[in-house]
Design a protein around this motif. Structure first.
Motif, PDB file in Angstrom:
ATOM      1  N   ILE A   1       0.861  -1.193   0.000  1.00  0.00           N
ATOM      2  CA  ILE A   1       0.000   0.000   0.000  1.00  0.00           C
ATOM      3  C   ILE A   1       0.892   1.236   0.000  1.00  0.00           C
ATOM      4  O   ILE A   1       0.678   2.169  -0.749  1.00  0.00           O
ATOM      5  CB  ILE A   1      -0.952   0.021   1.220  1.00  0.00           C
ATOM      6  CG1 ILE A   1      -1.860  -1.200   1.216  1.00  0.00           C
ATOM      7  CG2 ILE A   1      -1.771   1.309   1.219  1.00  0.00           C
ATOM      8  CD1 ILE A   1      -2.731  -1.324   2.453  1.00  0.00           C
ATOM      9  N   LYS A   2       1.896   1.208   0.866  1.00  0.00           N
ATOM     10  CA  LYS A   2       2.814   2.342   0.893  1.00  0.00           C
ATOM     11  C   LYS A   2       4.145   1.942   1.517  1.00  0.00           C
ATOM     12  O   LYS A   2       4.172   1.245   2.521  1.00  0.00           O
ATOM     13  CB  LYS A   2       2.188   3.490   1.706  1.00  0.00           C
ATOM     14  CG  LYS A   2       2.984   4.762   1.557  1.00  0.00           C
ATOM     15  CD  LYS A   2       2.286   5.961   2.122  1.00  0.00           C
ATOM     16  CE  LYS A   2       3.216   7.169   2.166  1.00  0.00           C
ATOM     17  NZ  LYS A   2       3.956   7.292   3.435  1.00  0.00           N
TER      18      LYS A   2
ATOM     19  N   SER B   1       8.472   2.390   7.861  1.00  0.00           N
ATOM     20  CA  SER B   1       7.621   1.205   7.793  1.00  0.00           C
ATOM     21  C   SER B   1       7.041   1.041   6.394  1.00  0.00           C
ATOM     22  O   SER B   1       6.981   2.007   5.627  1.00  0.00           O
ATOM     23  CB  SER B   1       6.485   1.328   8.816  1.00  0.00           C
ATOM     24  OG  SER B   1       5.606   2.358   8.433  1.00  0.00           O
ATOM     25  N   ASN B   2       6.647  -0.176   6.090  1.00  0.00           N
ATOM     26  CA  ASN B   2       5.892  -0.445   4.865  1.00  0.00           C
ATOM     27  C   ASN B   2       4.530  -0.980   5.279  1.00  0.00           C
ATOM     28  O   ASN B   2       4.428  -1.736   6.237  1.00  0.00           O
ATOM     29  CB  ASN B   2       6.576  -1.521   4.014  1.00  0.00           C
ATOM     30  CG  ASN B   2       7.879  -1.027   3.412  1.00  0.00           C
ATOM     31  OD1 ASN B   2       8.222   0.155   3.501  1.00  0.00           O
ATOM     32  ND2 ASN B   2       8.622  -1.933   2.813  1.00  0.00           N
TER      33      ASN B   2
ATOM     34  N   VAL C   1      -1.188  -4.772   6.849  1.00  0.00           N
ATOM     35  CA  VAL C   1      -0.070  -5.279   7.637  1.00  0.00           C
ATOM     36  C   VAL C   1       1.046  -4.239   7.616  1.00  0.00           C
ATOM     37  O   VAL C   1       1.619  -3.958   6.568  1.00  0.00           O
ATOM     38  CB  VAL C   1       0.444  -6.634   7.070  1.00  0.00           C
ATOM     39  CG1 VAL C   1       1.561  -7.193   7.938  1.00  0.00           C
ATOM     40  CG2 VAL C   1      -0.702  -7.638   6.946  1.00  0.00           C
ATOM     41  N   LYS C   2       1.285  -3.635   8.761  1.00  0.00           N
ATOM     42  CA  LYS C   2       2.293  -2.572   8.843  1.00  0.00           C
ATOM     43  C   LYS C   2       3.568  -3.164   9.435  1.00  0.00           C
ATOM     44  O   LYS C   2       3.564  -3.672  10.559  1.00  0.00           O
ATOM     45  CB  LYS C   2       1.744  -1.443   9.724  1.00  0.00           C
ATOM     46  CG  LYS C   2       2.670  -0.242   9.850  1.00  0.00           C
ATOM     47  CD  LYS C   2       1.938   0.924  10.497  1.00  0.00           C
ATOM     48  CE  LYS C   2       2.847   2.097  10.787  1.00  0.00           C
ATOM     49  NZ  LYS C   2       2.115   3.245  11.365  1.00  0.00           N
ATOM     50  N   ILE C   3       4.631  -3.104   8.662  1.00  0.00           N
ATOM     51  CA  ILE C   3       5.890  -3.720   9.082  1.00  0.00           C
ATOM     52  C   ILE C   3       6.949  -2.637   9.284  1.00  0.00           C
ATOM     53  O   ILE C   3       7.320  -1.932   8.335  1.00  0.00           O
ATOM     54  CB  ILE C   3       6.371  -4.756   8.032  1.00  0.00           C
ATOM     55  CG1 ILE C   3       5.249  -5.779   7.771  1.00  0.00           C
ATOM     56  CG2 ILE C   3       7.653  -5.430   8.500  1.00  0.00           C
ATOM     57  CD1 ILE C   3       5.618  -6.867   6.781  1.00  0.00           C
ATOM     58  N   HIS C   4       7.402  -2.510  10.504  1.00  0.00           N
ATOM     59  CA  HIS C   4       8.452  -1.524  10.797  1.00  0.00           C
ATOM     60  C   HIS C   4       9.805  -2.091  10.457  1.00  0.00           C
ATOM     61  O   HIS C   4      10.104  -3.226  10.797  1.00  0.00           O
ATOM     62  CB  HIS C   4       8.440  -1.167  12.292  1.00  0.00           C
ATOM     63  CG  HIS C   4       7.511  -0.046  12.585  1.00  0.00           C
ATOM     64  ND1 HIS C   4       7.915   1.259  12.592  1.00  0.00           N
ATOM     65  CD2 HIS C   4       6.190  -0.052  12.858  1.00  0.00           C
ATOM     66  CE1 HIS C   4       6.876   2.024  12.860  1.00  0.00           C
ATOM     67  NE2 HIS C   4       5.811   1.257  13.014  1.00  0.00           N
TER      68      HIS C   4
ATOM     69  N   LEU D   1       2.382  -5.106  12.776  1.00  0.00           N
ATOM     70  CA  LEU D   1       1.040  -4.811  13.278  1.00  0.00           C
ATOM     71  C   LEU D   1       0.016  -5.192  12.205  1.00  0.00           C
ATOM     72  O   LEU D   1       0.166  -4.809  11.039  1.00  0.00           O
ATOM     73  CB  LEU D   1       0.930  -3.313  13.583  1.00  0.00           C
ATOM     74  CG  LEU D   1      -0.464  -2.776  13.924  1.00  0.00           C
ATOM     75  CD1 LEU D   1      -0.894  -3.232  15.316  1.00  0.00           C
ATOM     76  CD2 LEU D   1      -0.475  -1.248  13.871  1.00  0.00           C
ATOM     77  N   VAL D   2      -0.992  -5.940  12.594  1.00  0.00           N
ATOM     78  CA  VAL D   2      -2.047  -6.326  11.662  1.00  0.00           C
ATOM     79  C   VAL D   2      -3.333  -5.619  12.080  1.00  0.00           C
ATOM     80  O   VAL D   2      -3.705  -5.636  13.253  1.00  0.00           O
ATOM     81  CB  VAL D   2      -2.273  -7.862  11.668  1.00  0.00           C
ATOM     82  CG1 VAL D   2      -3.333  -8.260  10.644  1.00  0.00           C
ATOM     83  CG2 VAL D   2      -0.959  -8.595  11.404  1.00  0.00           C
ATOM     84  N   MET D   3      -3.955  -4.963  11.116  1.00  0.00           N
ATOM     85  CA  MET D   3      -5.178  -4.207  11.436  1.00  0.00           C
ATOM     86  C   MET D   3      -6.171  -4.288  10.283  1.00  0.00           C
ATOM     87  O   MET D   3      -5.839  -4.766   9.190  1.00  0.00           O
ATOM     88  CB  MET D   3      -4.818  -2.745  11.734  1.00  0.00           C
ATOM     89  CG  MET D   3      -4.198  -2.030  10.553  1.00  0.00           C
ATOM     90  SD  MET D   3      -3.597  -0.387  10.974  1.00  0.00           S
ATOM     91  CE  MET D   3      -2.080  -0.336  10.007  1.00  0.00           C
TER      92      MET D   3
END
Ligand SMILES: Nc1ncnc2c1ncn2[C@@H]1O[C@H](COP(=O)(O)OP(=O)(O)OP(=O)(O)O)[C@@H](O)[C@H]1O
Ligand SMILES: [Mg+2]
Length: 237
Positions: A39-40, A45-46, A60-63, A126-128
């Motif tokens: 997404i970005k 983070s991605n 899914v936000k991955i730092h 982080l999963v949201m």
């Protein structure tokens, strides 16, 4: 999800082995089944579009470990009693950061503020809830076309109030970049740096949030920044 599918997606990125292991753990738990699009990508983070085991979309936000600005992260973590006595290695700061975002999302939701529903977190992942339609993510406020900017502004003001009054929280990085617009309704995101009111700089951060929002909406109508700030402060008294 098979081992190779995740590896295909990740090998061309800068993620380290421990991030892969974290993703595998989330796959084993059934939280994530597939990552199928970025997404970005950002400095720290991605955010990926993923599917859970039911085939529903998730974000899914991955730092990234290794590139973050840890000193400034500490500014937001120190002074927050919820995170007293933490170790201060780079990795542990990132892990705290992700946990903090998860907790802040939960708290915001509990007091009636529209944010992505937090689903799970582990280490730097982080999963949201995915905010979007089909596979298309909702635009940030800055890029969205607003039919009724005044209504959007009042909704954001009410979010700030609820967060402050019932959640005891200040977002602390609120602007047109950290609000998504879904079906004409604002959704607050990126709340990892949110601080509790007892944080020594919470008032300064609230002022900055209010100022960013007022600056953005002053393109559409006149806004009294001082009145907005006072109305949020008063709600908290
Ligand atoms: N739950 C979500 N659903 C859909 N899109 C999302 C979601 N969360 C984040 N995004 C998209 O990913 C972008 C980056 O997310 P976020 O603001 O949380 O991360 P960031 O830490 O600011 O990243 P950066 O390092 O790029 O500044 C957002 O601007 C938004 O477009
Ligand atoms: Mg952001």
């Amino acid at each position: 999800m098979t081992w190779t599918k995740i590896e295909d997606k990740i090998t061309n990125t800068v993620f380290d082995k421990s991030t892969l292991m974290t993703l595998y753990a989330l796959v084993r738990k059934g939280v994530v089944d597939l990552l199928y699009g970025v997404i970005k990508t950002g400095k720290e983070s991605n955010v990926y579009l993923g599917k859970d085991k039911n085939g529903d979309n998730i974000a899914v936000k991955i730092h990234r470990i290794g590139t973050g600005d840890y000193r400034s992260m500490l500014d937001y973590i120190e002074g927050d009693l919820r995170f007293k006595g933490i170790k201060k290695s780079k990795r542990s700061i990132i892990y705290i950061w992700v946990k903090k975002e998860f907790k802040n999302l939960k708290r915001a939701r509990d007091c009636g503020v529209t944010v992505p529903s937090p689903i799970a977190f582990k280490n730097n992942v982080l999963v949201m809830e995915f905010i979007g339609k089909d596979d298309i993510p909702s635009p940030i406020l800055k890029d969205a076309r607003l039919d009724d900017p005044e209504k959007v502004f009042e909704t954001i003001r009410s979010y700030m109030k609820k967060l402050y009054k019932y959640g005891n929280l200040v977002h602390a990085d609120l602007s047109e970049y950290n609000i998504l617009m879904k079906d004409d309704m604002p959704v607050l995101i990126d709340i990892s740096q949110g601080v509790i009111r007892e944080h020594p700089r919470s008032e300064e951060f609230l002022k900055r949030d209010v100022s960013n929002i007022c600056r953005f909406f002053s393109k559409f109508f006149e806004v009294d920044e001082k009145e907005v700030f006072e109305s949020i402060k008063d709600a908290g008294d």
